[in-house]
Design a protein around this motif. Structure first.
Motif, short mmCIF file in Angstrom:
data_model
loop_
_atom_site.label_atom_id
_atom_site.label_comp_id
_atom_site.label_asym_id
_atom_site.label_seq_id
_atom_site.Cartn_x
_atom_site.Cartn_y
_atom_site.Cartn_z
N TRP A 178 62.85 -34.24 -15.08
CA TRP A 178 62.97 -35.49 -14.34
C TRP A 178 64.40 -35.99 -14.39
N THR A 179 64.77 -36.79 -13.40
CA THR A 179 66.13 -37.28 -13.25
C THR A 179 66.11 -38.74 -12.87
N VAL B 119 60.56 -36.95 -10.55
CA VAL B 119 59.92 -35.87 -11.30
C VAL B 119 59.94 -34.64 -10.40
N TRP B 120 60.62 -33.59 -10.85
CA TRP B 120 60.89 -32.44 -9.99
C TRP B 120 59.61 -31.73 -9.54
N GLY C 209 59.12 -32.68 -20.47
CA GLY C 209 60.43 -32.03 -20.43
C GLY C 209 61.58 -33.00 -20.57
N PRO C 210 62.79 -32.47 -20.80
CA PRO C 210 63.97 -33.32 -20.98
C PRO C 210 64.49 -33.82 -19.64
N PRO C 211 65.22 -34.94 -19.65
CA PRO C 211 65.84 -35.40 -18.41
C PRO C 211 66.95 -34.44 -17.97
N ARG C 212 67.12 -34.32 -16.65
CA ARG C 212 68.18 -33.49 -16.10
C ARG C 212 69.19 -34.39 -15.41
N PRO C 213 70.47 -34.05 -15.46
CA PRO C 213 71.50 -34.92 -14.87
C PRO C 213 71.38 -35.00 -13.36
N LEU C 214 71.88 -36.10 -12.81
CA LEU C 214 71.84 -36.31 -11.36
C LEU C 214 72.60 -35.20 -10.64
N ALA C 215 73.68 -34.71 -11.22
CA ALA C 215 74.46 -33.65 -10.58
C ALA C 215 73.63 -32.39 -10.36
#
Length: 289
Positions: A2-3, A101-102, A158-164
């Motif tokens: 997720w981001t 959430v991807w 899961g861990p957060p993922r960066p916006l980039a």
């Protein structure tokens, strides 16, 4: 995965809320279910995009989700059109937060086979979700009270993922973002917001709205000179796209050697173009072929 999504938002209430917002936006809010979610643009009188938004229709209000720092300006614009309408506008920026959430299947409480907009319980809090494709596969934009961020985020998988990283996936998938790509001031048809485009946000069957006459002319004549394309190579973000000394397009954001561009339709797939100081290859997207 997720981001966190930097964003802003408006809440619209009042007896005339649906008719009022419907009369301002490019898509058909009246036909949306309750709850429902409609992607749309708000145009100027020349048919050029001022704002892109996703409007959520709920039983008691409308929730308008926008890019960061846009809610105040859209609120000011909408206020100019309120005459006898029973409509109230509330800026919720700072009150609500949004994450993407991807993979929708990773979100507890979300019905993968259900509606595009759902209100449900997560970690003891009521949240609002919308099915949104930001990576090439449907995920969920999750909206919740900022004061409940700790509880909501702790319930995510899961861990957060960066916006980039999310931006890189978006560009690779060929999905435009009006704000991130600096595509304000262009026609919706030029960047994939038309019916059949990468991000459909127009209805040609609804009533009048600001810029609607230009949209009707384009539908009738089918003569938008540009479409959305992907470029690969040495790219300078937001630069002009040049072919044989002539400007043929406008490049948006760049990630991983890729970028999306508003490009003249006569530029062929695989053609070499100039973007700033570098050279890039044109990759036509599936919706354009």
């Amino acid at each position: 995965m997720w981001t966190f999504l930097p964003s802003s938002s408006l809440r619209v209430t009042g007896a005339d809320r649906v008719d009022f917002i419907h009369g301002q936006m490019t898509n058909d809010l009246r036909r949306a279910p309750t709850p429902g979610m409609v992607p749309c643009a708000f145009l100027n009188v020349k048919g050029q995009i001022e704002f892109f938004a996703r409007v959520y229709r709920r039983a008691d209000d409308l929730y308008v989700h926008l890019a960061a720092d846009e809610a105040e300006r859209l609120q000011a614009r909408l206020k100019r059109y309120i005459i006898f309408d029973q409509v109230q506008l509330e800026n919720l920026t700072g009150t609500l937060s949004t994450i993407h959430v991807w993979n929708a299947a990773d979100l507890a409480g979300w019905d993968v086979a259900g509606a595009d907009a759902q209100q449900f319980e997560l970690a003891g809090q009521t949240v609002l979700g919308g099915r949104v494709n930001r990576t090439g596969q449907p995920g969920v934009d999750l909206h919740y009270l900022a004061s409940h961020a700790g509880e909501v985020e702790a319930a995510l998988t899961g861990p957060p993922r960066p916006l980039a990283e999310l931006e890189a996936a978006r560009i690779a998938a060929g999905i435009p973002d009006v704000s991130a790509d600096h595509f304000q001031g262009v026609l919706p048809q030029e960047i994939g917001l038309d019916i059949g485009g990468q991000l459909p946000a127009i209805s040609y069957k609804k009533g009048c709205y600001v810029g609607q006459e230009i949209m009707a002319r384009l539908e009738a004549r089918g003569n938008a000179r540009h479409h959305l394309a992907r470029l690969a190579g040495e790219l300078t973000p937001f630069s002009e796209v040049v072919l044989d000394g002539k400007v043929v397009g406008q490049l948006g954001a760049v990630a991983g050697g890729l970028g999306l561009a508003k490009l003249r339709k006569e530029v062929a797939d695989g053609q070499q173009v100039q973007c700033g100081a570098g050279t890039a290859t044109v990759q036509l997207l599936n919706a354009n072929v």
